[in-house]
Scaffold this motif. Structure first.
Motif, PDB file in Angstrom:
ATOM      1  N   ASP A  43      -5.831  -8.405 -36.064  1.00 54.65           N
ATOM      2  CA  ASP A  43      -4.806  -7.889 -35.170  1.00 54.65           C
ATOM      3  C   ASP A  43      -3.548  -7.541 -35.965  1.00 54.65           C
ATOM      4  O   ASP A  43      -3.177  -8.269 -36.897  1.00 54.65           O
ATOM      5  N   PRO A  44      -2.859  -6.436 -35.651  1.00 50.82           N
ATOM      6  CA  PRO A  44      -1.653  -6.081 -36.406  1.00 50.82           C
ATOM      7  C   PRO A  44      -0.542  -7.119 -36.313  1.00 50.82           C
ATOM      8  O   PRO A  44       0.356  -7.133 -37.160  1.00 50.82           O
ATOM      9  N   HIS A  45      -0.593  -7.989 -35.309  1.00 50.87           N
ATOM     10  CA  HIS A  45       0.417  -9.043 -35.172  1.00 50.87           C
ATOM     11  C   HIS A  45      -0.041 -10.359 -35.790  1.00 50.87           C
ATOM     12  O   HIS A  45       0.630 -11.387 -35.630  1.00 50.87           O
ATOM     13  N   ARG A  46      -1.162 -10.328 -36.501  1.00 49.65           N
ATOM     14  CA  ARG A  46      -1.762 -11.549 -37.036  1.00 49.65           C
ATOM     15  C   ARG A  46      -0.772 -12.378 -37.849  1.00 49.65           C
ATOM     16  O   ARG A  46      -0.576 -13.567 -37.590  1.00 49.65           O
ATOM     17  N   ASP A  47      -0.137 -11.769 -38.836  1.00 51.41           N
ATOM     18  CA  ASP A  47       0.741 -12.519 -39.726  1.00 51.41           C
ATOM     19  C   ASP A  47       1.947 -13.084 -38.982  1.00 51.41           C
ATOM     20  O   ASP A  47       2.414 -14.199 -39.278  1.00 51.41           O
ATOM     21  N   ASP A  48       2.462 -12.316 -38.016  1.00 50.16           N
ATOM     22  CA  ASP A  48       3.606 -12.797 -37.244  1.00 50.16           C
ATOM     23  C   ASP A  48       3.235 -14.025 -36.420  1.00 50.16           C
ATOM     24  O   ASP A  48       4.011 -14.993 -36.340  1.00 50.16           O
ATOM     25  N   VAL A  49       2.059 -13.996 -35.799  1.00 45.14           N
ATOM     26  CA  VAL A  49       1.626 -15.143 -35.003  1.00 45.14           C
ATOM     27  C   VAL A  49       1.416 -16.359 -35.892  1.00 45.14           C
ATOM     28  O   VAL A  49       1.851 -17.480 -35.572  1.00 45.14           O
ATOM     29  N   LEU A  50       0.779 -16.160 -37.046  1.00 44.62           N
ATOM     30  CA  LEU A  50       0.502 -17.285 -37.937  1.00 44.62           C
ATOM     31  C   LEU A  50       1.776 -17.871 -38.538  1.00 44.62           C
ATOM     32  O   LEU A  50       1.820 -19.059 -38.875  1.00 44.62           O
ATOM     33  N   ALA A  51       2.815 -17.068 -38.665  1.00 46.05           N
ATOM     34  CA  ALA A  51       4.081 -17.549 -39.231  1.00 46.05           C
ATOM     35  C   ALA A  51       4.984 -18.211 -38.197  1.00 46.05           C
ATOM     36  O   ALA A  51       6.047 -18.735 -38.541  1.00 46.05           O
ATOM     37  N   THR A  52       4.571 -18.198 -36.946  1.00 43.68           N
ATOM     38  CA  THR A  52       5.415 -18.700 -35.867  1.00 43.68           C
ATOM     39  C   THR A  52       5.425 -20.218 -35.802  1.00 43.68           C
ATOM     40  O   THR A  52       4.373 -20.871 -35.883  1.00 43.68           O
ATOM     41  N   THR A  53       6.610 -20.776 -35.661  1.00 45.73           N
ATOM     42  CA  THR A  53       6.766 -22.199 -35.365  1.00 45.73           C
ATOM     43  C   THR A  53       6.714 -22.376 -33.857  1.00 45.73           C
ATOM     44  O   THR A  53       7.473 -21.735 -33.127  1.00 45.73           O
ATOM     45  N   VAL A  54       5.801 -23.206 -33.396  1.00 46.89           N
ATOM     46  CA  VAL A  54       5.623 -23.391 -31.952  1.00 46.89           C
ATOM     47  C   VAL A  54       6.496 -24.552 -31.476  1.00 46.89           C
ATOM     48  O   VAL A  54       6.400 -25.664 -32.001  1.00 46.89           O
ATOM     49  N   VAL A  55       7.340 -24.267 -30.514  1.00 45.53           N
ATOM     50  CA  VAL A  55       8.174 -25.284 -29.871  1.00 45.53           C
ATOM     51  C   VAL A  55       7.855 -25.271 -28.383  1.00 45.53           C
ATOM     52  O   VAL A  55       7.990 -24.232 -27.720  1.00 45.53           O
ATOM     53  N   GLY A  56       7.435 -26.391 -27.876  1.00 38.15           N
ATOM     54  CA  GLY A  56       7.072 -26.478 -26.469  1.00 38.15           C
ATOM     55  C   GLY A  56       8.264 -26.773 -25.582  1.00 38.15           C
ATOM     56  O   GLY A  56       9.342 -27.166 -26.052  1.00 38.15           O
ATOM     57  N   PRO A  57       8.095 -26.584 -24.279  1.00 38.25           N
ATOM     58  CA  PRO A  57       9.167 -26.924 -23.339  1.00 38.25           C
ATOM     59  C   PRO A  57       9.426 -28.423 -23.318  1.00 38.25           C
ATOM     60  O   PRO A  57       8.519 -29.234 -23.555  1.00 38.25           O
ATOM     61  N   ASP A  58      10.678 -28.786 -23.038  1.00 30.58           N
ATOM     62  CA  ASP A  58      11.055 -30.205 -23.032  1.00 30.58           C
ATOM     63  C   ASP A  58      11.767 -30.625 -21.754  1.00 30.58           C
ATOM     64  O   ASP A  58      12.092 -31.798 -21.582  1.00 30.58           O
ATOM     65  N   ASP A  59      12.022 -29.683 -20.853  1.00 33.64           N
ATOM     66  CA  ASP A  59      12.641 -29.988 -19.562  1.00 33.64           C
ATOM     67  C   ASP A  59      11.573 -29.700 -18.511  1.00 33.64           C
ATOM     68  O   ASP A  59      11.382 -28.558 -18.100  1.00 33.64           O
ATOM     69  N   LEU A  60      10.862 -30.763 -18.096  1.00 33.13           N
ATOM     70  CA  LEU A  60       9.630 -30.585 -17.337  1.00 33.13           C
ATOM     71  C   LEU A  60       9.809 -31.027 -15.886  1.00 33.13           C
ATOM     72  O   LEU A  60      10.612 -31.904 -15.574  1.00 33.13           O
ATOM     73  N   PHE A  61       9.027 -30.400 -15.006  1.00 35.61           N
ATOM     74  CA  PHE A  61       9.059 -30.776 -13.595  1.00 35.61           C
ATOM     75  C   PHE A  61       7.651 -30.621 -13.029  1.00 35.61           C
ATOM     76  O   PHE A  61       6.777 -30.001 -13.634  1.00 35.61           O
ATOM     77  N   SER A  62       7.430 -31.179 -11.845  1.00 32.72           N
ATOM     78  CA  SER A  62       6.100 -31.152 -11.242  1.00 32.72           C
ATOM     79  C   SER A  62       6.013 -30.240 -10.027  1.00 32.72           C
ATOM     80  O   SER A  62       4.941 -29.709  -9.731  1.00 32.72           O
ATOM     81  N   SER A  63       7.117 -30.055  -9.304  1.00 36.65           N
ATOM     82  CA  SER A  63       7.048 -29.304  -8.049  1.00 36.65           C
ATOM     83  C   SER A  63       8.147 -28.253  -7.949  1.00 36.65           C
ATOM     84  O   SER A  63       7.879 -27.059  -7.928  1.00 36.65           O
ATOM     85  N   VAL A  64       9.397 -28.713  -7.893  1.00 30.65           N
ATOM     86  CA  VAL A  64      10.535 -27.803  -7.729  1.00 30.65           C
ATOM     87  C   VAL A  64      11.657 -28.251  -8.659  1.00 30.65           C
ATOM     88  O   VAL A  64      11.889 -29.450  -8.836  1.00 30.65           O
TER      89      VAL A  64
END
Length: 286
Positions: free
Chosen positions: A117-138
């Protein structure tokens, strides 16, 4: 030196949407007196740096919070770059979306590493940071002069979808619960038997005048969402009917007419059969 023109276009009072070529994905800004809420961050660090440049070119303020509408990487892999630009802003998502991103990010990397994929290198170089402000309903986010409501209406495209209701602007951001640039994506982590009921709850938030921003494609209206809900309902009821008549899952795609191209529904049929209770399945007669 030429001035950079932001691709963000206002679809309601201080609600701007930028539609990107890669995945035809939408990134949205919601403005308030406290700053900007950025909804989804695109699919790589490089793509997110362009998003940040576009936000600054808009000149409407700084990002003070991020929302991920679900876990898929085209909506979340830009999180780290937004924080690099704006500091440790909260990243809000449904609790299930956070868990699924933590579990699924490495599989995304492996898939891109194995391809061209032309975006291959960009995806592989990405640092993944997940969400940290979580909720279950609203969850309600305070932007000072406006409140933005986040709602988990149920499972559909994933187990952790949310919608963003900017009620005072008449805009609802639907994430991938609604898609305009193609049929709904009923993938390996979708919930086809529940998605129609989830959209019923979304429709309760939508008036004839509401602008609905899908995860991919152009903004739509209530009628579009209703039609997509009805098509998804046909998928669910067809799966239920086939299973109740004892049609094996391996034969189901060819045993009925579908509202979407059958080749796109292999995961949906498999998932639907898995999710049906045993009382709604019959063994094929021999």
């Amino acid at each position: 030196m030429s001035r950079v023109v932001s691709p963000f276009r206002e679809v309601g009072d201080r609600v701007w949407v930028a539609r990107h070529d890669w995945f035809d994905v939408n990134v949205t800004l919601v403005g308030g007196e406290r700053g900007l809420l950025l909804v989804d961050t695109h699919g790589s660090g490089a793509a997110a740096r362009e998003v940040v440049a576009d936000v600054r070119a808009l000149g409407a303020g700084d990002v003070v919070g991020v929302v991920n509408t679900h876990w898929h990487f085209d909506h979340t892999f830009g999180n780290a770059e937004v924080r690099a630009a704006y500091g440790e802003v909260p990243i809000t998502a449904h609790e299930q979306a956070a868990a699924e991103l933590a579990a699924g990010a490495e599989e995304i990397r492996e898939r891109y590493a194995a391809g061209d994929d032309p975006h291959r290198d960009d995806v592989l170089a990405t640092t993944v940071v997940g969400p940290d402000d979580l909720f279950s309903s609203v969850r309600v986010l305070d932007l000072g002069d406006r409140a933005v409501e986040l709602l988990h209406p149920g499972r559909g495209h994933t187990a952790g979808d949310l919608v963003v209701n900017v009620a005072d602007a008449g805009v609802l951001l639907a994430g991938d619960l609604v898609e305009e640039s193609g049929p709904p994506s009923l993938g390996r982590d979708s919930w086809p038997m529940e998605w129609p009921l989830t959209l019923d709850l979304v429709l309760d938030l939508v008036t004839p005048g509401t602008v609905v921003v899908p995860g991919h494609g152009a903004p739509v209206d209530r009628d579009f969402v209703t039609l997509q809900r009805d098509d998804l309902g046909v998928v669910a009821e067809t799966i239920r009917d086939l299973a109740s008549r004892g049609i094996p899952v391996t034969e189901a795609l060819g045993a009925a007419e579908w509202p979407f191209e059958a080749s796109l529904l292999a995961d949906a049929v498999r998932r639907g059969y898995e999710h049906l209770p045993r009382s709604q399945k019959r063994l094929p007669l021999v």
